[in-house]
Design a protein around this motif. Sequence first.
Motif, PDB file in Angstrom:
ATOM      1  N   PHE A 106       0.942  -1.177  -0.037  1.00 60.08           N
ATOM      2  CA  PHE A 106       0.084  -0.065   0.146  1.00 60.08           C
ATOM      3  C   PHE A 106       0.985   1.214   0.044  1.00 60.08           C
ATOM      4  CE2 PHE A 106       0.595  -1.666   4.169  1.00 60.08           C
ATOM      5  CZ  PHE A 106       1.310  -0.593   4.680  1.00 60.08           C
ATOM      6  N   GLY A 107       0.364   2.258  -0.203  1.00 62.31           N
ATOM      7  CA  GLY A 107       1.118   3.634  -0.381  1.00 62.31           C
ATOM      8  C   GLY A 107       0.978   4.361   0.921  1.00 62.31           C
ATOM      9  N   THR A 108       2.060   4.942   1.278  1.00 63.12           N
ATOM     10  CA  THR A 108       1.909   5.864   2.684  1.00 63.12           C
ATOM     11  C   THR A 108       0.810   6.829   2.879  1.00 63.12           C
ATOM     12  OG1 THR A 108       4.465   5.759   2.470  1.00 63.12           O
ATOM     13  CG2 THR A 108       3.622   7.049   4.078  1.00 63.12           C
ATOM     14  N   SER A 109       0.720   7.589   1.726  1.00 64.72           N
ATOM     15  CA  SER A 109      -0.438   8.513   1.835  1.00 64.72           C
ATOM     16  C   SER A 109      -1.622   7.942   1.963  1.00 64.72           C
ATOM     17  CB  SER A 109      -0.583   9.281   0.625  1.00 64.72           C
ATOM     18  OG  SER A 109       0.675  10.143   0.548  1.00 64.72           O
ATOM     19  N   GLU A 110      -2.040   6.602   1.472  1.00 68.95           N
ATOM     20  CA  GLU A 110      -3.367   5.986   1.539  1.00 68.95           C
ATOM     21  C   GLU A 110      -3.639   5.599   2.981  1.00 68.95           C
ATOM     22  OE1 GLU A 110      -5.719   2.448  -0.166  1.00 68.95           O
ATOM     23  OE2 GLU A 110      -3.856   2.700  -0.745  1.00 68.95           O
ATOM     24  N   LEU A 111      -2.386   4.835   3.391  1.00 68.32           N
ATOM     25  CA  LEU A 111      -2.529   4.438   4.874  1.00 68.32           C
ATOM     26  C   LEU A 111      -2.894   5.610   5.999  1.00 68.32           C
ATOM     27  CD1 LEU A 111      -1.804   2.288   6.913  1.00 68.32           C
ATOM     28  CD2 LEU A 111       0.323   2.844   7.235  1.00 68.32           C
ATOM     29  N   LEU A 112      -1.922   6.786   5.829  1.00 65.84           N
ATOM     30  CA  LEU A 112      -2.243   7.964   6.360  1.00 65.84           C
ATOM     31  C   LEU A 112      -3.598   8.399   6.487  1.00 65.84           C
ATOM     32  CD1 LEU A 112       1.259   9.732   6.188  1.00 65.84           C
ATOM     33  CD2 LEU A 112       0.400   8.256   8.268  1.00 65.84           C
ATOM     34  N   ALA A 113      -4.215   8.420   5.289  1.00 68.43           N
ATOM     35  CA  ALA A 113      -5.519   8.935   4.975  1.00 68.43           C
ATOM     36  C   ALA A 113      -6.304   8.043   5.674  1.00 68.43           C
ATOM     37  CB  ALA A 113      -5.601   8.984   3.512  1.00 68.43           C
ATOM     38  N   ARG A 114      -6.132   6.513   5.497  1.00 63.89           N
ATOM     39  CA  ARG A 114      -7.503   5.777   6.256  1.00 63.89           C
ATOM     40  C   ARG A 114      -7.220   5.957   7.796  1.00 63.89           C
ATOM     41  NH1 ARG A 114      -9.318   1.565   2.712  1.00 63.89           N
ATOM     42  NH2 ARG A 114      -8.796   1.832   0.484  1.00 63.89           N
ATOM     43  N   ILE A 115      -5.907   6.138   8.157  1.00 64.03           N
ATOM     44  CA  ILE A 115      -5.889   6.202   9.620  1.00 64.03           C
ATOM     45  C   ILE A 115      -6.716   7.665  10.092  1.00 64.03           C
ATOM     46  CG2 ILE A 115      -4.501   6.848  11.621  1.00 64.03           C
ATOM     47  CD1 ILE A 115      -2.395   4.854  10.208  1.00 64.03           C
ATOM     48  N   ARG A 116      -6.573   8.549   9.546  1.00 67.48           N
ATOM     49  CA  ARG A 116      -7.273   9.944   9.832  1.00 67.48           C
ATOM     50  C   ARG A 116      -8.765   9.794   9.731  1.00 67.48           C
ATOM     51  NH1 ARG A 116      -2.990  11.991   6.498  1.00 67.48           N
ATOM     52  NH2 ARG A 116      -4.510  12.210   4.851  1.00 67.48           N
ATOM     53  N   THR A 117      -9.005   8.995   8.520  1.00 63.14           N
ATOM     54  CA  THR A 117     -10.738   8.645   8.483  1.00 63.14           C
ATOM     55  C   THR A 117     -11.359   7.933   9.482  1.00 63.14           C
ATOM     56  OG1 THR A 117     -10.747   8.867   6.095  1.00 63.14           O
ATOM     57  CG2 THR A 117     -12.361   7.816   6.832  1.00 63.14           C
ATOM     58  N   ALA A 118     -10.580   6.771   9.815  1.00 67.04           N
ATOM     59  CA  ALA A 118     -10.984   5.636  11.033  1.00 67.04           C
ATOM     60  C   ALA A 118     -11.227   6.622  12.392  1.00 67.04           C
ATOM     61  CB  ALA A 118     -10.098   4.695  10.976  1.00 67.04           C
ATOM     62  N   MET A 119      -9.997   7.396  12.440  1.00 64.14           N
ATOM     63  CA  MET A 119      -9.916   8.037  13.847  1.00 64.14           C
ATOM     64  C   MET A 119     -11.045   9.402  13.952  1.00 64.14           C
ATOM     65  SD  MET A 119      -6.061   8.273  14.931  1.00 64.14           S
ATOM     66  CE  MET A 119      -6.110   9.135  16.260  1.00 64.14           C
ATOM     67  N   ARG A 120     -11.311   9.930  12.679  1.00 62.48           N
ATOM     68  CA  ARG A 120     -12.429  10.858  12.810  1.00 62.48           C
ATOM     69  C   ARG A 120     -13.723  10.340  13.037  1.00 62.48           C
ATOM     70  NH1 ARG A 120     -10.349  13.207   7.930  1.00 62.48           N
ATOM     71  NH2 ARG A 120     -11.760  11.858   6.705  1.00 62.48           N
ATOM     72  N   HIS A 121     -14.156   9.215  12.752  1.00 63.47           N
ATOM     73  CA  HIS A 121     -15.338   8.447  12.871  1.00 63.47           C
ATOM     74  C   HIS A 121     -15.320   7.610  14.309  1.00 63.47           C
ATOM     75  CE1 HIS A 121     -15.606   8.649   8.275  1.00 63.47           C
ATOM     76  NE2 HIS A 121     -16.102   9.503   8.806  1.00 63.47           N
ATOM     77  N   SER A 122     -14.410   7.568  14.843  1.00 62.95           N
ATOM     78  CA  SER A 122     -14.527   6.843  16.229  1.00 62.95           C
ATOM     79  C   SER A 122     -15.155   7.454  17.325  1.00 62.95           C
ATOM     80  CB  SER A 122     -12.919   6.608  16.664  1.00 62.95           C
ATOM     81  OG  SER A 122     -12.369   7.659  17.255  1.00 62.95           O
ATOM     82  N   PRO A 123     -15.562   6.671  18.203  1.00 57.73           N
ATOM     83  CA  PRO A 123     -16.512   7.317  19.239  1.00 57.73           C
ATOM     84  C   PRO A 123     -15.486   8.025  20.215  1.00 57.73           C
ATOM     85  CG  PRO A 123     -16.623   5.151  19.154  1.00 57.73           C
ATOM     86  CD  PRO A 123     -15.723   5.351  18.248  1.00 57.73           C
ATOM     87  N   GLN A 124     -14.369   7.844  20.352  1.00 65.05           N
ATOM     88  CA  GLN A 124     -13.181   8.311  21.017  1.00 65.05           C
ATOM     89  C   GLN A 124     -13.088   9.918  20.504  1.00 65.05           C
ATOM     90  OE1 GLN A 124     -12.830   5.226  20.179  1.00 65.05           O
ATOM     91  NE2 GLN A 124     -11.173   4.308  21.401  1.00 65.05           N
ATOM     92  N   SER A 125     -12.894  10.148  19.348  1.00 67.16           N
ATOM     93  CA  SER A 125     -12.856  11.519  18.887  1.00 67.16           C
ATOM     94  C   SER A 125     -14.009  12.178  19.136  1.00 67.16           C
ATOM     95  CB  SER A 125     -12.378  11.373  17.450  1.00 67.16           C
ATOM     96  OG  SER A 125     -13.466  10.886  16.526  1.00 67.16           O
ATOM     97  N   ALA A 126     -15.066  11.769  19.135  1.00 68.19           N
ATOM     98  CA  ALA A 126     -16.376  12.379  19.017  1.00 68.19           C
ATOM     99  C   ALA A 126     -16.498  13.054  20.692  1.00 68.19           C
ATOM    100  CB  ALA A 126     -17.567  11.473  18.864  1.00 68.19           C
ATOM    101  N   ALA A 127     -15.899  12.149  21.464  1.00 70.06           N
ATOM    102  CA  ALA A 127     -15.978  12.366  22.974  1.00 70.06           C
ATOM    103  C   ALA A 127     -14.969  13.459  23.267  1.00 70.06           C
ATOM    104  CB  ALA A 127     -15.644  11.333  23.742  1.00 70.06           C
ATOM    105  N   ALA A 128     -13.818  13.737  22.451  1.00 72.49           N
ATOM    106  CA  ALA A 128     -12.758  14.778  23.013  1.00 72.49           C
ATOM    107  C   ALA A 128     -13.196  16.100  22.484  1.00 72.49           C
ATOM    108  CB  ALA A 128     -11.576  14.365  21.973  1.00 72.49           C
TER     109      ALA A 128
END
Length: 128
Positions: A106-128
């Motif tokens: 996989f590409g570096t940029s794709e991995l980082l984008a997928r991490i950012r997206t998953a964290m944006r949608h996580s319950p922890q980030s909504a609580a922060a």
Amino acid sequence: MDIKPTVLIIEDEDAICNFISAILTSNGYQVVKAKTGKEGLSMFTSHVPDIILLDLGLPDIDGLEILKNIRQWSKTPVIVVSARGHEREKVAALDFGADDYIVKPFGTSELLARIRTAMRHSPQSAAA
């Protein structure tokens, strides 16, 4: 002082684990690494990461079993990072609770984008 998000990498291949770790560290993440499923579950409970990158082909426990275990008591985002690219494997991982699935290589940029997206949608980030 900025708190760095913690990423748990559960990956048995050193080269891949070190590659992902270097990418994440240079992009402001704190990294915790585990080489086996058992170690990964232990690190998960002791470090409480913000996100997990999970390989399916581990030496002791299949990644899907780890995913099922984590989903019994946690909503922490999990991105499967696997060489298994067949549709049925992707569907199984997503149905068992993975937030995303990325196929090696996989590409570096794709991995980082997928991490950012998953964290944006996580319950922890909504609580922060």
